[in-house]
Design a protein around this motif. Structure first.
Motif, PDB file in Angstrom:
ATOM      1  N   GLY A  24       0.863  -1.173   0.000  1.00  0.00           N
ATOM      2  CA  GLY A  24       0.000   0.000   0.000  1.00  0.00           C
ATOM      3  C   GLY A  24       0.896   1.218   0.000  1.00  0.00           C
ATOM      4  N   GLY A  25       0.287   2.406  -0.084  1.00  0.00           N
ATOM      5  CA  GLY A  25       1.089   3.621  -0.096  1.00  0.00           C
ATOM      6  C   GLY A  25       1.808   3.797   1.239  1.00  0.00           C
ATOM      7  N   LEU A  26       3.015   4.355   1.210  1.00  0.00           N
ATOM      8  CA  LEU A  26       3.736   4.612   2.458  1.00  0.00           C
ATOM      9  C   LEU A  26       3.168   5.857   3.128  1.00  0.00           C
ATOM     10  CD1 LEU A  26       7.452   3.718   1.782  1.00  0.00           C
ATOM     11  CD2 LEU A  26       5.556   2.332   2.596  1.00  0.00           C
ATOM     12  N   HIS A  27       3.153   5.820   4.453  1.00  0.00           N
ATOM     13  CA  HIS A  27       2.519   6.901   5.208  1.00  0.00           C
ATOM     14  C   HIS A  27       3.474   7.509   6.228  1.00  0.00           C
ATOM     15  CE1 HIS A  27       2.261   3.885   8.305  1.00  0.00           C
ATOM     16  NE2 HIS A  27       1.562   3.090   7.501  1.00  0.00           N
ATOM     17  N   LEU A  28       2.940   8.498   6.924  1.00  0.00           N
ATOM     18  CA  LEU A  28       3.718   9.229   7.915  1.00  0.00           C
ATOM     19  C   LEU A  28       4.331   8.318   8.979  1.00  0.00           C
ATOM     20  CD1 LEU A  28       4.110  12.241   8.017  1.00  0.00           C
ATOM     21  CD2 LEU A  28       2.122  12.418   9.537  1.00  0.00           C
ATOM     22  N   GLY A  29       3.606   7.269   9.370  1.00  0.00           N
ATOM     23  CA  GLY A  29       4.131   6.326  10.360  1.00  0.00           C
ATOM     24  C   GLY A  29       5.372   5.608   9.841  1.00  0.00           C
ATOM     25  N   ASN A  30       5.371   5.221   8.558  1.00  0.00           N
ATOM     26  CA  ASN A  30       6.545   4.576   7.975  1.00  0.00           C
ATOM     27  C   ASN A  30       7.740   5.522   7.987  1.00  0.00           C
ATOM     28  OD1 ASN A  30       4.210   3.395   5.641  1.00  0.00           O
ATOM     29  ND2 ASN A  30       5.288   2.041   7.040  1.00  0.00           N
ATOM     30  N   TYR A  31       7.467   6.806   7.696  1.00  0.00           N
ATOM     31  CA  TYR A  31       8.563   7.773   7.648  1.00  0.00           C
ATOM     32  C   TYR A  31       9.087   8.097   9.042  1.00  0.00           C
ATOM     33  CZ  TYR A  31      11.196  12.048   6.941  1.00  0.00           C
ATOM     34  OH  TYR A  31      12.182  12.986   6.965  1.00  0.00           O
ATOM     35  N   LEU A  32       8.206   8.534   9.934  1.00  0.00           N
ATOM     36  CA  LEU A  32       8.653   8.993  11.256  1.00  0.00           C
ATOM     37  C   LEU A  32       9.101   7.836  12.142  1.00  0.00           C
ATOM     38  CD1 LEU A  32       5.894  11.665  11.931  1.00  0.00           C
ATOM     39  CD2 LEU A  32       8.252  12.057  11.173  1.00  0.00           C
ATOM     40  N   GLY A  33       8.488   6.657  11.970  1.00  0.00           N
ATOM     41  CA  GLY A  33       8.808   5.527  12.834  1.00  0.00           C
ATOM     42  C   GLY A  33       9.953   4.673  12.317  1.00  0.00           C
ATOM     43  N   ALA A  34      10.258   4.752  11.023  1.00  0.00           N
ATOM     44  CA  ALA A  34      11.276   3.851  10.478  1.00  0.00           C
ATOM     45  C   ALA A  34      12.260   4.565   9.553  1.00  0.00           C
ATOM     46  CB  ALA A  34      10.604   2.688   9.743  1.00  0.00           C
ATOM     47  N   ILE A  35      11.789   4.971   8.359  1.00  0.00           N
ATOM     48  CA  ILE A  35      12.715   5.425   7.324  1.00  0.00           C
ATOM     49  C   ILE A  35      13.593   6.592   7.801  1.00  0.00           C
ATOM     50  CG2 ILE A  35      12.909   6.269   4.948  1.00  0.00           C
ATOM     51  CD1 ILE A  35      10.182   4.977   4.392  1.00  0.00           C
ATOM     52  N   ARG A  36      12.996   7.511   8.573  1.00  0.00           N
ATOM     53  CA  ARG A  36      13.773   8.662   9.024  1.00  0.00           C
ATOM     54  C   ARG A  36      14.938   8.235   9.925  1.00  0.00           C
ATOM     55  NH1 ARG A  36      11.493  13.845  12.229  1.00  0.00           N
ATOM     56  NH2 ARG A  36      11.258  12.235  13.804  1.00  0.00           N
ATOM     57  N   ASP A 201      -7.866   8.174  12.487  1.00  0.00           N
ATOM     58  CA  ASP A 201      -9.274   7.857  12.747  1.00  0.00           C
ATOM     59  C   ASP A 201      -9.435   7.079  14.047  1.00  0.00           C
ATOM     60  OD1 ASP A 201      -7.853   5.668  11.785  1.00  0.00           O
ATOM     61  OD2 ASP A 201      -9.619   4.739  10.893  1.00  0.00           O
ATOM     62  N   ASP A 202      -8.326   6.513  14.545  1.00  0.00           N
ATOM     63  CA  ASP A 202      -8.407   5.656  15.728  1.00  0.00           C
ATOM     64  C   ASP A 202      -7.047   5.628  16.435  1.00  0.00           C
ATOM     65  OD1 ASP A 202      -8.575   3.713  17.613  1.00  0.00           O
ATOM     66  OD2 ASP A 202      -9.248   2.116  16.266  1.00  0.00           O
ATOM     67  N   PRO A 203      -6.888   6.501  17.425  1.00  0.00           N
ATOM     68  CA  PRO A 203      -5.573   6.637  18.081  1.00  0.00           C
ATOM     69  C   PRO A 203      -5.166   5.427  18.913  1.00  0.00           C
ATOM     70  CG  PRO A 203      -7.205   8.041  19.158  1.00  0.00           C
ATOM     71  CD  PRO A 203      -7.879   7.452  17.961  1.00  0.00           C
ATOM     72  N   GLU A 204      -6.008   4.387  18.920  1.00  0.00           N
ATOM     73  CA  GLU A 204      -5.637   3.169  19.650  1.00  0.00           C
ATOM     74  C   GLU A 204      -4.887   2.199  18.736  1.00  0.00           C
ATOM     75  OE1 GLU A 204      -6.267   3.025  22.836  1.00  0.00           O
ATOM     76  OE2 GLU A 204      -7.701   4.696  22.969  1.00  0.00           O
ATOM     77  N   ARG A 205      -4.912   2.463  17.436  1.00  0.00           N
ATOM     78  CA  ARG A 205      -4.282   1.513  16.507  1.00  0.00           C
ATOM     79  C   ARG A 205      -3.149   2.173  15.746  1.00  0.00           C
ATOM     80  NH1 ARG A 205      -9.266  -1.789  13.934  1.00  0.00           N
ATOM     81  NH2 ARG A 205      -7.625  -3.298  13.527  1.00  0.00           N
ATOM     82  N   LYS A 206      -2.050   1.439  15.638  1.00  0.00           N
ATOM     83  CA  LYS A 206      -0.873   1.933  14.937  1.00  0.00           C
ATOM     84  C   LYS A 206      -1.237   2.248  13.478  1.00  0.00           C
ATOM     85  CE  LYS A 206       3.774   0.402  13.777  1.00  0.00           C
ATOM     86  NZ  LYS A 206       4.749  -0.665  13.852  1.00  0.00           N
ATOM     87  N   MET A 207      -0.708   3.356  12.951  1.00  0.00           N
ATOM     88  CA  MET A 207      -0.973   3.722  11.556  1.00  0.00           C
ATOM     89  C   MET A 207      -0.463   2.602  10.657  1.00  0.00           C
ATOM     90  SD  MET A 207       0.028   7.300   9.591  1.00  0.00           S
ATOM     91  CE  MET A 207      -1.023   8.395  10.536  1.00  0.00           C
ATOM     92  N   SER A 208      -1.324   2.089   9.786  1.00  0.00           N
ATOM     93  CA  SER A 208      -0.915   0.926   8.973  1.00  0.00           C
ATOM     94  C   SER A 208      -1.418   1.027   7.537  1.00  0.00           C
ATOM     95  CB  SER A 208      -1.419  -0.365   9.623  1.00  0.00           C
ATOM     96  OG  SER A 208      -2.645  -0.784   9.046  1.00  0.00           O
ATOM     97  N   LYS A 209      -0.632   0.454   6.621  1.00  0.00           N
ATOM     98  CA  LYS A 209      -0.997   0.468   5.207  1.00  0.00           C
ATOM     99  C   LYS A 209      -2.303  -0.276   4.994  1.00  0.00           C
ATOM    100  CE  LYS A 209       3.018  -1.289   3.821  1.00  0.00           C
ATOM    101  NZ  LYS A 209       4.284  -1.244   4.520  1.00  0.00           N
ATOM    102  N   THR A 210      -2.465  -1.383   5.716  1.00  0.00           N
ATOM    103  CA  THR A 210      -3.669  -2.204   5.542  1.00  0.00           C
ATOM    104  C   THR A 210      -4.915  -1.446   5.986  1.00  0.00           C
ATOM    105  OG1 THR A 210      -2.209  -4.003   6.170  1.00  0.00           O
ATOM    106  CG2 THR A 210      -4.520  -4.544   5.885  1.00  0.00           C
TER     107      THR A 210
END
Ligand code: TRP
Length: 343
Positions: A24-36, A201-210
């Motif tokens: 799926g498309g990469l999102h802010l969580g992928n950038y701030l949590g990993a790639i950065r 939309d739901d701060p209880e769940r980690k931002m995910s591509k799925t």
């Protein structure tokens, strides 16, 4: 001989390997949590960053989207600042050794180990067994092959992947004990406090591509234009207070975490800036900060994607170089396990 091989010969730098699925498309969580983090630490290591397209086949996929997302992940790595002098970016399926080593590891892995994996249980929960592909179960063996082929020392991943790295060590140890010392044991490199970005939309769940596939308002994609980013933050979930309070509830905490991580400001500053502000003001400030942080990345991304043929050539060249190391490891394993043709 190329620069890569010269560097690894007696290279004092430890090897890092990590990967992202083009599911799926990469999102802010992928950038701030990993790639950065990978970008920040890349000079300390000899890095390999993989687009794990074969892993993206463990859940139903669309061929056109898989291809597009594969190019997107590779281009995002580059656009975020992964440099080709200290890092190598490649696509998993371009090196057949991944599939070949994965098969051998699969045969050596007790079924119980795989059935107990948290990620397998979560991703197959609720589905009828008849609808889940076997690849979802054997997924960790392919991931172990990714890591072990390159004599990896460290694997920077999120907490959710810890169990897969433990498995990788266990299976490598099993091969070494049964057949002789041919594999290097890797270690997980998991950020202690790192940015854990939750769904808008739901701060209880980690931002995910799925989850973003089902609801685009769940995540800010790295390729979202400014007006879309503003809209997504405007609709983000907040808390049931009249204004921003400290300590915040989960919705506001997530927005503050995003703001803090893109602006790299301190917690005190955050409180000084936002205490008592309206949710609207907070959301606008976060949106603008994210837009500003993504602007240079999006510019580079567009430039890279303006010539996909060049990108594919670069990826293929990287795979050709890496295949030398991967094939050498595979040949060692094939030899000690009794497969013909490697003496
Ligand atoms: N399983 C990882 C994830 O979903 C992706 C992955 C595949 C990976 N192979 C890898 C990560 C090897 C690190 C190293 O996040």
């Amino acid at each position: 001989m190329n620069g890569y091989d010269l560097r690894t010969m007696g290279s004092p730098k430890p090897r890092v390997f990590s990967g992202i699925q083009p599911s799926g498309g990469l999102h802010l969580g992928n950038y701030l949590g990993a790639i950065r983090n990978w970008v920040r630490d890349q000079d300390k290591y000899d890095n390999i960053f993989c687009v794990v397209d074969l892993h993206a086949m463990t859940l139903p996929w669309d061929p056109k989207l898989l291809r597009e997302n594969t190019l997107q992940v590779a281009a995002v790595y580059l656009a975020c600042g992964i440099r080709q002098d200290t890092s190598t970016i490649f696509v998993q399926s371009r090196i057949p050794a991944h599939s070949e080593l994965a098969w051998i590891l699969t045969c050596l892995t007790p079924m119980g180990w795989l059935e107990r994996m948290t990620q397998f249980k979560e991703k197959s929960a609720g589905e009828q067994r008849e609808r889940v592909g076997t690849g979802l179960l054997t997924y960790p063996a392919l991931m172990a092959a990714d890591i072990l082929l390159y004599e990896t020392n460290f694997v920077p991943v999120g907490e959710d992947q810890r169990q897969h790295i433990e498995y990788t060590r266990d299976i490598a140890q099993r091969v070494n004990q049964r057949f002789g010392q041919v594999l290097t044991l890797p270690e997980a490199l998991i950020p202690k406090a790192g940015a854990r970005i939750m769904g808008l939309d739901d701060p209880e769940r980690k931002m995910s591509k799925t989850l973003a596939q089902a609801n685009p308002g769940h995540a800010v994609f790295l390729t979202d234009p400014p007006e879309v980013i503003r809209k997504k933050f405007a609709r983000a979930q907040t808390d049931a207070e009249p204004a921003v309070r400290f300590p915040p509830g989960p919705g506001v905490a997530n927005l503050l975490q995003i703001y803090q991580s893109v602006t790299e400001t301190t917690a005190e500053n955050l409180e000084r800036t936002f205490a008592g502000k309206s949710y609207n003001e907070l959301k606008q400030a976060v949106a603008e900060a994210v837009i500003a942080a993504l602007r240079p990345i999006q510019e580079r991304y567009r430039e890279i994607r303006s010539d996909d043929a060049q990108l594919v050539r670069d990826l293929d060249r990287a795979a050709d170089r890496l295949a030398v190391t991967a094939n050498a490891t595979l040949a060692r394993v094939q030899r000690v396990t009794g497969l013909l043709g490697h003496d």
